[in-house]
Write a protein that holds these residues in place. Structure first.
Motif, mmCIF file in Angstrom:
data_model
loop_
_atom_site.group_PDB
_atom_site.id
_atom_site.type_symbol
_atom_site.label_atom_id
_atom_site.label_comp_id
_atom_site.label_asym_id
_atom_site.label_seq_id
_atom_site.Cartn_x
_atom_site.Cartn_y
_atom_site.Cartn_z
ATOM 1 N N LEU A 113 -2.085 -8.218 3.380
ATOM 2 C CA LEU A 113 -1.248 -8.115 4.571
ATOM 3 C C LEU A 113 -1.853 -7.151 5.592
ATOM 4 O O LEU A 113 -1.968 -7.478 6.777
ATOM 5 C CB LEU A 113 0.166 -7.678 4.187
ATOM 6 C CG LEU A 113 1.139 -7.519 5.357
ATOM 7 C CD1 LEU A 113 1.429 -8.888 5.977
ATOM 8 C CD2 LEU A 113 2.426 -6.874 4.878
ATOM 9 N N CYS A 114 -2.269 -5.980 5.145
ATOM 10 C CA CYS A 114 -2.828 -5.000 6.077
ATOM 11 C C CYS A 114 -4.171 -5.454 6.643
ATOM 12 O O CYS A 114 -4.455 -5.232 7.823
ATOM 13 C CB CYS A 114 -2.955 -3.642 5.387
ATOM 14 S SG CYS A 114 -1.350 -2.889 5.069
ATOM 15 N N PHE A 149 -0.806 -7.875 -2.411
ATOM 16 C CA PHE A 149 -0.004 -8.222 -1.239
ATOM 17 C C PHE A 149 -0.215 -7.219 -0.109
ATOM 18 O O PHE A 149 -0.458 -7.609 1.038
ATOM 19 C CB PHE A 149 1.481 -8.293 -1.610
ATOM 20 C CG PHE A 149 2.375 -8.595 -0.444
ATOM 21 C CD1 PHE A 149 2.423 -9.864 0.099
ATOM 22 C CD2 PHE A 149 3.150 -7.596 0.115
ATOM 23 C CE1 PHE A 149 3.231 -10.139 1.183
ATOM 24 C CE2 PHE A 149 3.959 -7.858 1.195
ATOM 25 C CZ PHE A 149 4.010 -9.128 1.735
ATOM 26 N N ALA A 150 -0.152 -5.930 -0.416
ATOM 27 C CA ALA A 150 -0.327 -4.901 0.614
ATOM 28 C C ALA A 150 -1.728 -4.951 1.209
ATOM 29 O O ALA A 150 -1.903 -4.850 2.425
ATOM 30 C CB ALA A 150 -0.044 -3.515 0.031
ATOM 31 N N GLY A 151 -2.742 -5.141 0.367
ATOM 32 C CA GLY A 151 -4.111 -5.193 0.859
ATOM 33 C C GLY A 151 -4.366 -6.377 1.765
ATOM 34 O O GLY A 151 -4.955 -6.242 2.844
ATOM 35 N N VAL A 204 -6.395 -0.177 1.409
ATOM 36 C CA VAL A 204 -4.942 -0.259 1.210
ATOM 37 C C VAL A 204 -4.639 -0.758 -0.197
ATOM 38 O O VAL A 204 -3.739 -0.240 -0.867
ATOM 39 C CB VAL A 204 -4.301 -1.165 2.282
ATOM 40 C CG1 VAL A 204 -2.851 -1.469 1.946
ATOM 41 C CG2 VAL A 204 -4.399 -0.515 3.642
ATOM 42 N N PHE A 205 -5.390 -1.765 -0.662
ATOM 43 C CA PHE A 205 -5.225 -2.273 -2.022
ATOM 44 C C PHE A 205 -5.365 -1.151 -3.047
ATOM 45 O O PHE A 205 -4.547 -1.010 -3.953
ATOM 46 C CB PHE A 205 -6.261 -3.362 -2.282
ATOM 47 C CG PHE A 205 -6.421 -3.752 -3.723
ATOM 48 C CD1 PHE A 205 -5.473 -4.526 -4.347
ATOM 49 C CD2 PHE A 205 -7.531 -3.346 -4.442
ATOM 50 C CE1 PHE A 205 -5.621 -4.891 -5.685
ATOM 51 C CE2 PHE A 205 -7.690 -3.702 -5.760
ATOM 52 C CZ PHE A 205 -6.730 -4.472 -6.394
ATOM 53 N N PHE A 222 -2.404 1.586 -2.639
ATOM 54 C CA PHE A 222 -1.035 1.178 -2.945
ATOM 55 C C PHE A 222 -0.934 0.604 -4.348
ATOM 56 O O PHE A 222 -0.405 -0.507 -4.540
ATOM 57 C CB PHE A 222 -0.533 0.161 -1.919
ATOM 58 C CG PHE A 222 -0.082 0.767 -0.631
ATOM 59 C CD1 PHE A 222 1.257 0.980 -0.384
ATOM 60 C CD2 PHE A 222 -1.005 1.147 0.323
ATOM 61 C CE1 PHE A 222 1.671 1.542 0.803
ATOM 62 C CE2 PHE A 222 -0.607 1.711 1.512
ATOM 63 C CZ PHE A 222 0.739 1.914 1.753
ATOM 64 N N LYS A 223 -1.445 1.333 -5.307
ATOM 65 C CA LYS A 223 -1.335 0.957 -6.718
ATOM 66 C C LYS A 223 -1.875 -0.442 -6.993
ATOM 67 O O LYS A 223 -1.271 -1.234 -7.700
ATOM 68 C CB LYS A 223 0.109 1.066 -7.196
ATOM 69 C CG LYS A 223 0.684 2.454 -7.077
ATOM 70 C CD LYS A 223 2.125 2.485 -7.523
ATOM 71 C CE LYS A 223 2.728 3.846 -7.278
ATOM 72 N NZ LYS A 223 4.141 3.875 -7.564
ATOM 73 N N ARG A 224 -2.996 -0.772 -6.355
ATOM 74 C CA ARG A 224 -3.676 -2.058 -6.545
ATOM 75 C C ARG A 224 -2.772 -3.242 -6.217
ATOM 76 O O ARG A 224 -2.739 -4.244 -6.926
ATOM 77 C CB ARG A 224 -4.249 -2.156 -7.951
ATOM 78 C CG ARG A 224 -5.239 -1.030 -8.251
ATOM 79 C CD ARG A 224 -5.791 -1.050 -9.635
ATOM 80 N NE ARG A 224 -6.692 -2.157 -9.866
ATOM 81 C CZ ARG A 224 -7.995 -2.156 -9.618
ATOM 82 N NH1 ARG A 224 -8.553 -1.096 -9.097
ATOM 83 N NH2 ARG A 224 -8.744 -3.208 -9.890
ATOM 84 N N SER A 225 -2.051 -3.125 -5.104
ATOM 85 C CA SER A 225 -1.161 -4.192 -4.651
ATOM 86 C C SER A 225 -1.959 -5.195 -3.809
ATOM 87 O O SER A 225 -2.400 -4.873 -2.700
ATOM 88 C CB SER A 225 -0.020 -3.614 -3.821
ATOM 89 O OG SER A 225 0.697 -4.650 -3.187
ATOM 90 N N GLY A 235 -8.394 -3.569 4.179
ATOM 91 C CA GLY A 235 -7.571 -4.214 3.155
ATOM 92 C C GLY A 235 -7.894 -3.705 1.762
ATOM 93 O O GLY A 235 -7.003 -3.489 0.945
#
Length: 114
Positions: free
Chosen positions: A100-101, A96-98, A87-88, A91-94, A84
């Protein structure tokens, strides 16, 4: 529809007792804090304290997990947090993406392990 929603009285009580009192304070904070500089020293300190508290809670949950999370093996828990985080950062320090993954990795890993 009754079986899907359940007792609608409980939903009304939940909204009135749980949601509305919190929203009043959120809106008041938004209204009062609208003109505050985001880079003010006090707000930087508040953000730092909030981040430290969140990091402490996450560390405590990782080291001594409560409830059903205790059945997840430690390498999978730590690996999910690391994934996570990667991924964070990727993905441009997202956030949500971190999150979620990381959650998908933990749930998928637990499902795969049985």
């Amino acid at each position: 529809m009754q079986t899907f929603i359940g007792d609608w009285h409980a939903l009304v009580i939940l909204v009135l007792a749980g949601f509305m009192p919190n929203e009043v304070w959120r809106m008041l904070g938004l209204w009062l804090g609208g003109g505050i500089d985001e880079e003010a020293d006090i707000l930087v300190w508040v953000r730092a304290v909030a981040t430290a508290i969140l990091a402490g809670v996450i560390a405590q949950i990782l080291v001594s997990p409560p409830g059903a999370l205790a059945t997840v093996p430690a390498p999978l828990r730590y690996g999910s947090v690391l994934f996570g985080l990667l991924v964070f950062l990727g993905f441009k320090r997202s956030i949500f993406a971190g999150v979620l993954c990381g959650e998908l990795m933990m749930v998928g890993g637990k499902y795969w392990l049985g």
